[in-house]
Write an enzyme that holds these catalytic residues in place. Structure first.
Site, PDB file in Angstrom:
ATOM      1  N   TYR A  22     -35.096 -17.601 -12.408  1.00  0.00           N
ATOM      2  CA  TYR A  22     -34.201 -18.500 -12.535  1.00  0.00           C
ATOM      3  C   TYR A  22     -33.492 -18.412 -14.021  1.00  0.00           C
ATOM      4  CZ  TYR A  22     -32.433 -23.469 -12.481  1.00  0.00           C
ATOM      5  OH  TYR A  22     -31.516 -24.424 -12.339  1.00  0.00           O
ATOM      6  N   SER A  82     -27.646 -23.824 -16.626  1.00  0.00           N
ATOM      7  CA  SER A  82     -28.698 -24.933 -16.819  1.00  0.00           C
ATOM      8  C   SER A  82     -29.104 -24.638 -18.306  1.00  0.00           C
ATOM      9  CB  SER A  82     -29.835 -24.224 -15.819  1.00  0.00           C
ATOM     10  OG  SER A  82     -31.222 -24.921 -16.167  1.00  0.00           O
TER      11      SER A  82
END
Length: 270
Positions: free
Chosen positions: A175, A162
């Site tokens: 995350y 990401s």
């Protein structure tokens, strides 16, 4: 070494929705047989119903070695080999600064997003090492005997990182940590198995129109909602999952035989 005259096989984790679903659909459009894997077996079956080529739906918990191994075994029993894999399964949890974040939530995110990718690689690579290298088009590379595709490829793997794996984001330490970890795992696997004819890369998408993004918007602090908004991107919109799928399929294709250990940022100019 064999020439690839059969339908190639792609495996997608997190294939029940979002980017994983879009990638499975795109692989099928390109002629791949598909293994659609998800912890939600029903959603995997729904994706399977969208495909134009043969496939199977498999329930998998990527945090459990036995479950991941069973997924790979099911794929090989059905199709004989795995040519490509997209390790897309992932989650986000609650949003808090580090001092307020819960340890169990950190462990859960790392377990799925980082350990899950590591386990998938472990069993996917173990299978690919057993496979005969495939040359898709020998005539194309006949005058370049050292080019990767002429020497034969056992498999190509793409992991889902990401843009959160490329920089820090408020309220999102678990995350971010997991997606940075994916890049390190990707690069390590790439250098370990390049000579075996296995390529490993990653994609780093920005905000993408998926169910996970919608859940993010519902739960995240108001100050963060703009981070997922269309206005911050030069295009004036966020990504469609199909756009990420195209990048994944390209990384798995013959178009980039010298590409391994790389991450492709897909962030609309951000």
């Amino acid at each position: 070494m064999a020439t690839n005259t059969r339908k190639p096989v792609a495996m997608v984790t997190g294939g029940g929705s979002g980017i994983g679903r879009a990638t499975a659909v795109r692989f099928a459009e390109l002629g791949y047989s598909c293994v659609v894997a998800d912890i939600d077996e029903q959603s995997a079956k729904e994706t399977l119903g969208m495909l134009q080529t043969p496939g199977i739906a498999v329930q998998v918990d990527v945090t459990m070695a036995t479950s991941v191994e069973a997924m790979v075994t099911a794929a090989v029993q059905r199709f004989g080999r795995i040519d490509c894999a997209f390790n897309s399964a992932g989650i986000m949890v609650s949003y808090a600064k580090i001092a307020d974040q819960q340890e169990e939530e950190f462990d859960r995110v790392m377990g799925i997003n980082a350990k899950g990718v590591w386990l998938c690689l472990k069993y996917e690579i173990a299978q690919m090492l057993q496979q005969e290298p495939v040359v898709s088009n020998p005539a194309r590379w006949a005058d370049k005997p050292d080019v990767c595709r002429f020497r034969g490829v056992r498999g190509s793997i793409v992991n889902a990182s990401s843009i959160a794996g490329l920089g820090g984001y408020h309220y999102n330490s678990p995350y971010c940590a997991s997606k940075w970890a994916v890049l390190g795992i990707t690069q390590t696997a790439a250098v370990e198995y390049a000579k075996d004819g296995i390529r490993v890369n990653a994609v780093c998408p920005a905000a993408t129109d998926t169910p996970m993004l919608n859940r993010f918007k519902e739960k995240c602090p108001p100050a963060l909602r703009s981070a997922a908004g269309a206005k911050k991107y030069p295009f004036g919109r966020i990504a469609a999952p199909e756009e990420i799928a195209e990048a994944v399929c390209w990384l798995c294709s013959d178009a980039c035989p010298f590409t391994t250990g790389e991450h492709l940022k897909i962030a609309g100019g951000m």
